[in-house]
Design a protein around this motif. Sequence first.
Motif, PDB file in Angstrom:
ATOM      1  N   GLN A 136       0.805  -1.223   0.000  1.00  0.00           N
ATOM      2  CA  GLN A 136       0.000   0.000   0.000  1.00  0.00           C
ATOM      3  C   GLN A 136       0.838   1.273   0.000  1.00  0.00           C
ATOM      4  OE1 GLN A 136      -2.683  -1.716   3.298  1.00  0.00           O
ATOM      5  NE2 GLN A 136      -4.093  -0.473   2.112  1.00  0.00           N
ATOM      6  N   HIS A 156       1.207  -9.098   4.773  1.00  0.00           N
ATOM      7  CA  HIS A 156       0.011  -8.258   4.601  1.00  0.00           C
ATOM      8  C   HIS A 156      -0.378  -8.304   3.116  1.00  0.00           C
ATOM      9  CE1 HIS A 156      -2.348  -4.669   6.449  1.00  0.00           C
ATOM     10  NE2 HIS A 156      -2.887  -4.934   5.281  1.00  0.00           N
ATOM     11  N   GLU A 204      -4.999 -10.379   8.948  1.00  0.00           N
ATOM     12  CA  GLU A 204      -6.371 -10.619   8.507  1.00  0.00           C
ATOM     13  C   GLU A 204      -6.581 -11.868   7.654  1.00  0.00           C
ATOM     14  OE1 GLU A 204      -8.000  -7.042   6.808  1.00  0.00           O
ATOM     15  OE2 GLU A 204      -8.115  -6.092   8.754  1.00  0.00           O
ATOM     16  N   GLN A 236      -9.615 -12.011   5.204  1.00  0.00           N
ATOM     17  CA  GLN A 236      -9.448 -11.249   3.976  1.00  0.00           C
ATOM     18  C   GLN A 236      -8.538 -12.010   2.999  1.00  0.00           C
ATOM     19  OE1 GLN A 236      -9.922  -9.941   6.945  1.00  0.00           O
ATOM     20  NE2 GLN A 236     -11.692  -8.694   6.462  1.00  0.00           N
ATOM     21  N   TRP A 248     -18.548   0.065   3.577  1.00  0.00           N
ATOM     22  CA  TRP A 248     -18.662  -0.903   4.682  1.00  0.00           C
ATOM     23  C   TRP A 248     -18.361  -0.295   6.056  1.00  0.00           C
ATOM     24  CZ3 TRP A 248     -13.968  -1.241   7.187  1.00  0.00           C
ATOM     25  CH2 TRP A 248     -12.844  -0.792   6.465  1.00  0.00           C
ATOM     26  N   TRP A 272      -4.959   3.272  11.786  1.00  0.00           N
ATOM     27  CA  TRP A 272      -4.813   3.037  10.352  1.00  0.00           C
ATOM     28  C   TRP A 272      -5.324   4.279   9.658  1.00  0.00           C
ATOM     29  CZ3 TRP A 272      -2.408  -0.598   7.485  1.00  0.00           C
ATOM     30  CH2 TRP A 272      -2.569  -0.468   6.100  1.00  0.00           C
ATOM     31  N   PHE A 294      -7.268   6.902   4.151  1.00  0.00           N
ATOM     32  CA  PHE A 294      -7.291   6.597   5.585  1.00  0.00           C
ATOM     33  C   PHE A 294      -6.211   7.343   6.372  1.00  0.00           C
ATOM     34  CE2 PHE A 294      -9.880   3.044   4.186  1.00  0.00           C
ATOM     35  CZ  PHE A 294     -10.658   2.715   5.293  1.00  0.00           C
TER      36      PHE A 294
HETATM   37  C1  GBH Z   1      -7.865  -3.389   6.679  1.00  0.00           C
HETATM   38  O1  GBH Z   1      -8.824  -4.373   6.475  1.00  0.00           O
HETATM   39  C2  GBH Z   1      -6.592  -3.752   5.962  1.00  0.00           C
HETATM   40  O2  GBH Z   1      -5.736  -4.487   6.824  1.00  0.00           O
HETATM   41  C3  GBH Z   1      -5.866  -2.570   5.405  1.00  0.00           C
HETATM   42  O3  GBH Z   1      -4.854  -2.993   4.545  1.00  0.00           O
HETATM   43  C4  GBH Z   1      -6.853  -1.660   4.717  1.00  0.00           C
HETATM   44  O4  GBH Z   1      -6.234  -0.580   4.090  1.00  0.00           O
HETATM   45  C5  GBH Z   1      -7.826  -1.176   5.758  1.00  0.00           C
HETATM   46  O5  GBH Z   1      -8.505  -2.259   6.299  1.00  0.00           O
HETATM   47  C6  GBH Z   1      -8.911  -0.251   5.225  1.00  0.00           C
HETATM   48  O6  GBH Z   1      -9.784  -0.947   4.379  1.00  0.00           O
HETATM   49  O7  GBH Z   1     -16.969  -4.485   1.436  1.00  0.00           O
HETATM   50  O8  GBH Z   1     -16.692  -6.380  -0.019  1.00  0.00           O
HETATM   51  O9  GBH Z   1     -15.676  -4.275  -0.616  1.00  0.00           O
HETATM   52  C7  GBH Z   1     -10.066  -4.149   7.104  1.00  0.00           C
HETATM   53  C8  GBH Z   1     -11.082  -5.123   6.586  1.00  0.00           C
HETATM   54  C9  GBH Z   1     -11.373  -5.769   4.327  1.00  0.00           C
HETATM   55  C10 GBH Z   1     -12.876  -4.240   5.359  1.00  0.00           C
HETATM   56  C11 GBH Z   1     -11.942  -5.400   2.972  1.00  0.00           C
HETATM   57  C12 GBH Z   1     -13.407  -3.878   4.016  1.00  0.00           C
HETATM   58  C13 GBH Z   1     -13.856  -4.549   1.824  1.00  0.00           C
HETATM   59  C14 GBH Z   1     -14.670  -5.673   1.317  1.00  0.00           C
HETATM   60  N1  GBH Z   1     -11.520  -4.699   5.264  1.00  0.00           N
HETATM   61  N2  GBH Z   1     -13.304  -4.971   3.120  1.00  0.00           N
HETATM   62  S1  GBH Z   1     -16.109  -5.165   0.473  1.00  0.00           S
END
Ligand code: GBH
Length: 486
Positions: free
Chosen positions: A26, A129, A174, A177, A358, A429, A445
């Motif tokens: 990232q 990650h 995670e 994920q 979300w 974050w 973020f």
């Molecule tokens: C974190 O995951 C990650 O560790 C980090 O890398 C990331 O930048 C940060 O969140 C912000 O997102 O709703 O189907 O589009 C947090 C868990 C996983 C939540 C992906 C949102 C999107 C799936 N996230 N999810 S969807």
Amino acid sequence: CHGSTVKQQRRFPDDFVFGAATASYQIEGAWDEDGKGENIWDYMTHTNPTVIRDSSNGDIAADSYHNYKRDVEMMRELGLDAYRFSLSWARILPTGMANEINPAGIAYYNNLINEMLKYNIEPMITLYHWDLPQKLQELGGFVNPLFTDWFEDYARVVFENFGDRVKMFITFNEPYQICYQGYGATIKAPILNSTAIGTYLCAKHLVVAHAKAFHLYDKEFKPTQKGVCGITISVNWFDAATDTEEDRAAAEMKRQGEWGLYAHPIFSSEGGFPKEFSEKVAAKSAQQGYARSRMPEFTEEENAFVRGASDFFGVNHYTAKMVSATQYKEDAPVPSFMDDMDVGQFALPEWPVGASSWLMLVPNSIYNTLTHLKEKYNNPVFYITENGWSSYPDSSLIDDDRITYYRSSMESLLNCLDDGINLKGYMAWSLMDNYEWMQGYQERFGLYHVNFEDPARTRTPRKSAFVYKHIIKNRFVDYEYEPDTM
Ligand code: GBH
């Protein structure tokens, strides 16, 4: 009456660790510089760019490969106790295998670590990650049982090279994920979409790989290096939509599917995958004509090896959902992970929403989550390893919505500490804007804004950076505080 409200008097202990977090793909950029190998995000974004919202990639990202001194300067500006970052496996081991180590990769992380240590900022390393070396993906990645050995070999290289100075290691960021979104769906690389089977194979191999790295550290490195090794799981708060038995069971099913698959084998006293969930998948598999459950089991030996294999429980926590046995169910293919869970979820209309669809601010959700985990898993040591709020790319540096979110989180943390939860630290974050995976550069973020149009990738603090700095320095939340430098 200002300084005298109860809230303002609640303080964080001096040894509570405040930090910020990032991840290699990232922020680093330099995707093919100095011998780095290709990873699954390089491969996917180059061969299939339209899967990303703005067809962008992390080739340059925030260019932290060249800007690490500025990154550490930002940590100093904020007064961080710690910084959580991840290692790019393919920067260290270009093919993923440990036979060939890239000295430039080792040098980059040494420079970053040493620069942080000059200023007493504690490095926390995440080994993985999401940026798997592409060569390992070509061999199946996490669904190949040999993955557990490849990860252990990589972990050894990491402990050998950095463990003299780094005292906190997180194996995986995670698992849900990685395994569901990456192998079971098309929401993360490698977009394998093997929902009914890949999700569960990955889950088993991931927790065994974690345990191999943990035991390696515990036996061969901890006696001299004296650090800790754990795992970070994304745990959002899931509450039953109503108090009926059906909805309460649905909420529990959701918890077991989203994070219990990974937490239960490691942190529960019985070990293995969560009972209700694995029994349900076994029953469905039989009905569906499979010769055996789509979800693998742990042998007795594996169960004992994995159980208790963590020094702490890292929690990434962002939001919450209500769970229903009957409402808001999406049509899920049969067989699939979603059909296995078979529940509906929704957000309450009063919860504020960030730039990510979300992400809702749900008051006290950190407290609710950690209270639940504490009871379930016998009060382990916790770190919040991620928590934060997204805004739009063109939004102002005066990010009052993010400040509201962070202050709400702080109250929730203080509630945890008041209740005797073994919570040692909190990582925001993120330190800076970065490549938000499938959302490209469209969700931000950062405590620091990054100008992605500017070749220098200039970083500028948002108002939230000053507010976080004030909290870290004073160890309480001052609702009257207004930064005078903005
Ligand atoms: C974190 O995951 C990650 O560790 C980090 O890398 C990331 O930048 C940060 O969140 C912000 O997102 O709703 O189907 O589009 C947090 C868990 C996983 C939540 C992906 C949102 C999107 C799936 N996230 N999810 S969807």
